[in-house]
Design a protein around this motif. Sequence first.
Motif, PDB file in Angstrom:
ATOM      1  N   ILE A   1       4.046  -5.376  -7.045  1.00 17.50           N
ATOM      2  CA  ILE A   1       4.292  -4.404  -8.101  1.00 17.50           C
ATOM      3  C   ILE A   1       5.033  -5.116  -9.219  1.00 17.50           C
ATOM      4  CG2 ILE A   1       5.452  -2.242  -8.708  1.00 17.50           C
ATOM      5  CD1 ILE A   1       5.184  -1.488  -5.704  1.00 17.50           C
TER       6      ILE A   1
ATOM      7  N   SER B   1       6.480  -4.492 -13.352  1.00 19.84           N
ATOM      8  CA  SER B   1       6.704  -3.566 -14.461  1.00 19.84           C
ATOM      9  C   SER B   1       7.414  -4.298 -15.588  1.00 19.84           C
ATOM     10  CB  SER B   1       7.551  -2.379 -13.998  1.00 19.84           C
ATOM     11  OG  SER B   1       7.742  -1.482 -15.078  1.00 19.84           O
TER      12      SER B   1
ATOM     13  N   ILE C   1       9.930   0.122 -18.600  1.00 20.87           N
ATOM     14  CA  ILE C   1      11.206   0.642 -18.086  1.00 20.87           C
ATOM     15  C   ILE C   1      11.948   1.366 -19.202  1.00 20.87           C
ATOM     16  CG2 ILE C   1      13.441   0.017 -17.081  1.00 20.87           C
ATOM     17  CD1 ILE C   1      11.972  -2.426 -15.814  1.00 20.87           C
TER      18      ILE C   1
ATOM     19  N   ALA D   1      10.660   5.011 -19.941  1.00 19.86           N
ATOM     20  CA  ALA D   1      10.867   6.054 -18.934  1.00 19.86           C
ATOM     21  C   ALA D   1      12.063   6.929 -19.297  1.00 19.86           C
ATOM     22  CB  ALA D   1      11.083   5.419 -17.568  1.00 19.86           C
TER      23      ALA D   1
ATOM     24  N   SER E   1      14.872   7.088 -13.068  1.00 19.04           N
ATOM     25  CA  SER E   1      13.781   6.638 -12.207  1.00 19.04           C
ATOM     26  C   SER E   1      12.586   6.254 -13.080  1.00 19.04           C
ATOM     27  CB  SER E   1      13.373   7.745 -11.240  1.00 19.04           C
ATOM     28  OG  SER E   1      12.293   7.316 -10.451  1.00 19.04           O
TER      29      SER E   1
ATOM     30  N   TYR F   1       9.904   4.315 -11.668  1.00 19.09           N
ATOM     31  CA  TYR F   1       8.715   4.051 -10.859  1.00 19.09           C
ATOM     32  C   TYR F   1       8.864   4.759  -9.519  1.00 19.09           C
ATOM     33  CZ  TYR F   1       4.903   1.720  -8.490  1.00 19.09           C
ATOM     34  OH  TYR F   1       3.732   1.475  -7.819  1.00 19.09           O
TER      35      TYR F   1
ATOM     36  N   ASN G   1       5.908   5.622  -6.229  1.00 19.53           N
ATOM     37  CA  ASN G   1       4.518   5.681  -5.793  1.00 19.53           C
ATOM     38  C   ASN G   1       4.463   5.550  -4.278  1.00 19.53           C
ATOM     39  OD1 ASN G   1       1.756   5.864  -5.891  1.00 19.53           O
ATOM     40  ND2 ASN G   1       1.476   4.067  -7.200  1.00 19.53           N
TER      41      ASN G   1
ATOM     42  N   SER H   1      10.128   3.139  -4.798  1.00 19.14           N
ATOM     43  CA  SER H   1      10.743   3.778  -5.963  1.00 19.14           C
ATOM     44  C   SER H   1      11.711   2.792  -6.597  1.00 19.14           C
ATOM     45  CB  SER H   1      11.457   5.076  -5.575  1.00 19.14           C
ATOM     46  OG  SER H   1      12.433   4.823  -4.592  1.00 19.14           O
TER      47      SER H   1
END
Length: 182
Positions: free
Chosen positions: A45, A47, A52, A55, A59, A61, A63, A150
């Motif tokens: 993963i 990002s 970031i 968002a 939080s 992320y 999934n 998460s």
Amino acid sequence: MKNGLIYLLLGFALVCSSACVEEQDFDQLEDLQVTPTIEASILYIESPESVINLATGISFYANTFNFDAFNETFFADKVLDGVVIYEVENTTSKELDITVEFLDEAGNALDIEQFSVNPAPTALLRTEIAYGPGGRSLDIIRNTSAIRVSATNLGDNTSVSNLPDPKIILRSSGRFRIELVQ
């Protein structure tokens, strides 16, 4: 003379063939053990810091991934032990918390691993979790049906790292010994 040479060679061949043959032991297969080590990637993963920063809230992320590889009969019935390896790399300006949960079919957490990651520059965070004798229960692995990940931003939503292409990367892999023949 020619017949004598033929008898001599024939006699020599018989002596050699009887001297070179040993009794076959077909019970050897019962003593055979085959325990290969298999290794495979589990998660990757990534990002970028810009995502970031977009968002809202802390939080950024969350999934849940279906993951039935561990509870496949071929693997679950034959796994002896193993290790799950996590690597977290943070080149962002953010302090982050990452949680990885192994879930059973009902969504219950079987195992939880948390990572607190400082803002860049930081060293690669590497963690190895053993399962089996001397480690956590193999039943965790055998009963895993999903993995939930998460991530929480404990920093702000405006700063940007001065490193090129700032991002957070979580990767994991597993290395397990399985017994194919007993």
